[in-house]
Design an enzyme around this catalytic site. Structure first.
Site, PDB file in Angstrom:
ATOM      1  N   CYS A 188      60.971  14.264  43.653  1.00  0.00           N
ATOM      2  CA  CYS A 188      60.125  15.317  43.177  1.00  0.00           C
ATOM      3  C   CYS A 188      59.979  16.482  44.185  1.00  0.00           C
ATOM      4  O   CYS A 188      60.245  16.432  45.239  1.00  0.00           O
ATOM      5  CB  CYS A 188      58.716  14.951  42.906  1.00  0.00           C
ATOM      6  N   CYS A 242      55.808  12.474  38.181  1.00  0.00           N
ATOM      7  CA  CYS A 242      55.717  12.099  39.488  1.00  0.00           C
ATOM      8  C   CYS A 242      54.684  11.338  39.694  1.00  0.00           C
ATOM      9  O   CYS A 242      53.394  11.527  39.357  1.00  0.00           O
ATOM     10  CB  CYS A 242      55.707  13.353  40.342  1.00  0.00           C
ATOM     11  N   CYS A 256      61.655   5.897  41.253  1.00  0.00           N
ATOM     12  CA  CYS A 256      62.711   5.309  40.177  1.00  0.00           C
ATOM     13  C   CYS A 256      62.636   5.923  38.812  1.00  0.00           C
ATOM     14  O   CYS A 256      61.576   5.793  38.281  1.00  0.00           O
ATOM     15  CB  CYS A 256      62.646   3.792  40.321  1.00  0.00           C
ATOM     16  N   CYS A 276      72.257   9.592  39.375  1.00  0.00           N
ATOM     17  CA  CYS A 276      71.246   8.730  40.075  1.00  0.00           C
ATOM     18  C   CYS A 276      69.901   8.485  39.595  1.00  0.00           C
ATOM     19  O   CYS A 276      69.099   9.368  39.240  1.00  0.00           O
ATOM     20  CB  CYS A 276      71.361   9.119  41.609  1.00  0.00           C
ATOM     21  N   CYS A 325       0.703  -1.109  -0.133  1.00  0.00           N
ATOM     22  CA  CYS A 325      -0.135   0.071  -0.147  1.00  0.00           C
ATOM     23  C   CYS A 325       0.826   1.328  -0.004  1.00  0.00           C
ATOM     24  O   CYS A 325       2.029   1.236   0.548  1.00  0.00           O
ATOM     25  CB  CYS A 325      -1.055  -0.141   1.240  1.00  0.00           C
ATOM     26  N   CYS A 365      51.032  11.605  -1.110  1.00  0.00           N
ATOM     27  CA  CYS A 365      49.773  12.119  -0.427  1.00  0.00           C
ATOM     28  C   CYS A 365      49.841  11.590   1.058  1.00  0.00           C
ATOM     29  O   CYS A 365      49.868  12.193   1.956  1.00  0.00           O
ATOM     30  CB  CYS A 365      48.316  11.496  -1.046  1.00  0.00           C
ATOM     31  N   HIS A 414      68.755   4.246  50.048  1.00  0.00           N
ATOM     32  CA  HIS A 414      69.267   3.271  49.104  1.00  0.00           C
ATOM     33  C   HIS A 414      70.685   3.174  49.043  1.00  0.00           C
ATOM     34  O   HIS A 414      71.533   4.013  49.482  1.00  0.00           O
ATOM     35  CB  HIS A 414      68.745   3.911  47.533  1.00  0.00           C
TER      36      HIS A 414
END
Length: 526
Positions: free
Chosen positions: A302, A284, A309, A297, A146, A257, A320
């Site tokens: 920080c 950090c 490390c 070292c 329809c 391109c 250490h």
């Protein structure tokens, strides 16, 4: 001014004896004229007004060959991306039935169930309603539903952007609906949507074809460009915008391109700075600020007080010894990490080297474009001084050659960065072969650079104040340099395309070198 010397006669600048000026000038004019003549591919601009004419040209060809109605021809062309040659090749190779089947074309006409009994009722298999046969539409495939269901189906497809290939609603039927029936049913419900449908069909000529693309101008000029040959090509629209037809970015030959895309991204991302930060700093683990190590070292503190490390970036304790860090153990330093950092550092310095030279030539190009105004003033002064002499096109052509060659030089540095870098583009070359190709390329590049600088210096001279004899010498030198620079550009392109790009595993190409510059498109006649 010093001379640029080289054993190749096509790539050096010469001084001349005054006695030979006239003969040399005549010969250079002939060579310069021949150099500027070239055969261009067929490139046309399709405007909004000529778009329908361009589409009908292909439609007419297919309708004539296959004896089809327009909507069937359009369905075929949309399916085969408006490539008439490909369509005809499949027709010859596989036959008409296979051609139609893949495109969803049904050329057999079916009668509407309402054609014999206007008062009959027909069942619609979508809405499961009995409707008058006059309210039913049959498509070319023979399936009918329809009009209300058809209309809803079409509206959904158009709004989803699938206007170009609206298939029949029947289960597993791939036939494409007649566009005229789609238009009629949708227009009765929503005229604006019917217009949108027509626009989609019209613009499919550009959107779906690989030989036609919109001009990338901003704001958009409304034009599209069509090329007849399937080649990497740089074109100029009638609006003045020059672009690479393959990738739609600015013209960038002789850089391919895919390399140009990488170069643009690298420059936009400012990735050389990111490489530097990555190589010299760590975050950090507590406050996440960037920390730069200023000692030997590997236990770093920080400013927030957190020790960590340097090798792995993890937090540690403060105590250490030479062989032990309290509360932490990340193993031995890995050699591949060191090599990776060295490569990043080398890549950074290489990028700075090539980018500085790329930028220097682009900056020179901007400054030298201002020569146009000063040259026009000098030409006016020369014409006033000698009203009989109106031949000063050697100046405008010399300026054109200068600006064209500046761009080529700039883009050649972007190409060299990737071609001779650590990327995998040329991993099929040995180190010795790579070095030979690098020397071959850089010899051509340096010859071009030297002659371009000499040409630039001559064009900047105050020759409008020179006596006639000295002016003639400048004229000969500019003509000679223009020819020399043109020849070196051609050789550089040949070197890149034949000796360098051919060795890449990745398929690539560059637009052919044209002495006359970027191909200018001509407007398509309606």
């Amino acid at each position: 001014m010093g001379d640029c010397t080289n054993s190749d006669d096509d790539s050096v600048y010469h001084d001349y004896d005054s006695g030979d000026d006239e003969d040399q000038y005549v010969e250079l004019q002939r060579l310069e004229y021949d150099t500027f003549i070239s055969k261009d591919p067929v490139i046309t601009v399709i405007t909004k007004e000529s778009l329908l004419a361009a589409q009908r040209e292909d439609l007419s060809n297919v309708m004539e060959v296959l004896s089809l109605k327009e909507h069937h021809a359009r369905t075929l062309l949309i399916h085969y991306c408006w490539d008439v040659d490909k369509l005809l090749a499949i027709l010859v190779e596989k036959g008409k039935d296979e051609l139609y089947r893949k495109a969803g074309v049904t050329s057999v006409e079916h009668d509407n169930p309402a054609s014999s009994k206007l008062s009959s009722m027909v069942s619609c298999n979508v809405c499961i309603e009995e409707v008058p046969a006059a309210n039913v539409t049959t498509m070319d495939c023979g399936h009918y539903f329809c009009n209300d269901c058809w209309t809803e189906h079409f509206i959904v497809k158009i709004n989803e952007g699938q206007s170009r290939r609206i298939t029949c609603m029947e289960y597993q039927c791939d036939a494409i609906c007649d566009e005229e029936k789609v238009r009629t049913l949708v227009n009765a419900r929503d005229p604006n949507l019917a217009e949108k449908f027509d626009r989609f069909l019209l613009e499919s000529y550009i959107e779906d074809s690989r030989k036609v693309k919109w001009c990338p101008s901003v704001p958009h000029c409304g034009n599209a460009i069509r090329i007849e040959d399937d080649v990497v090509c740089e074109v100029q629209c009638t609006c003045g915008v020059q672009f690479c037809f393959n990738c739609l970015s600015e013209t960038h030959s002789p850089c391919p391109c895919f390399m140009w895309a990488l170069w643009v991204k690298k420059c936009q991302d400012d990735s050389e700075t990111l490489n530097y930060i990555s190589f010299h700093t760590k975050h950090c683990p507590k406050c996440h600020k960037l920390v730069e190590k200023n000692g030997g070292c590997n236990l770093v503190n920080c400013i927030c007080g957190q020790p960590f490390c340097w090798l792995c970036g993890e937090a540690t304790g403060r105590t250490h010894t030479y062989a032990f860090i309290e509360g932490h153990s990340c193993g031995r330093f890995k050699e591949e990490t060191k090599e990776k950092n060295e490569r990043a550092k080398k890549d950074l310095f290489r990028h700075i080297h090539y980018h500085n030279r790329y930028k220097a030539h682009m900056d020179s190009l901007k400054l030298e474009m201002k020569l146009q105004t000063s040259l026009e003033g000098k030409i006016l002064a020369l014409e006033e001084r000698d009203s009989t002499n109106r031949e000063f096109d050697w100046l405008t052509k010399g300026l054109f050659r200068l600006s064209r060659s500046r761009k080529i030089l700039a883009y050649s540095y972007a190409f060299a960065f990737y071609m001779f870098g650590e990327e995998n583009f040329n991993r099929n070359l040995s180190a010795e072969e790579k070095l030979i190709k690098l020397n071959l390329f850089e010899n051509q590049q340096q010859q071009l650079e030297a002659n371009v600088e000499v040409l630039s210096s001559f064009l900047e001279e105050p020759f409008d104040t020179y006596p006639s004899h000295k002016l003639m010498l400048v004229k000969i030198k500019i003509l000679d340099l223009s020819r020399t620079v043109d020849n070196i550009c051609k050789k550089l392109y040949e070197c890149i395309e034949n000796d360098l790009l051919s060795s890449l595993l990745k398929a690539s190409g560059i637009a052919s070198y044209k002495s006359t510059g970027v191909n200018k498109a001509l407007e398509l006649a309606c």
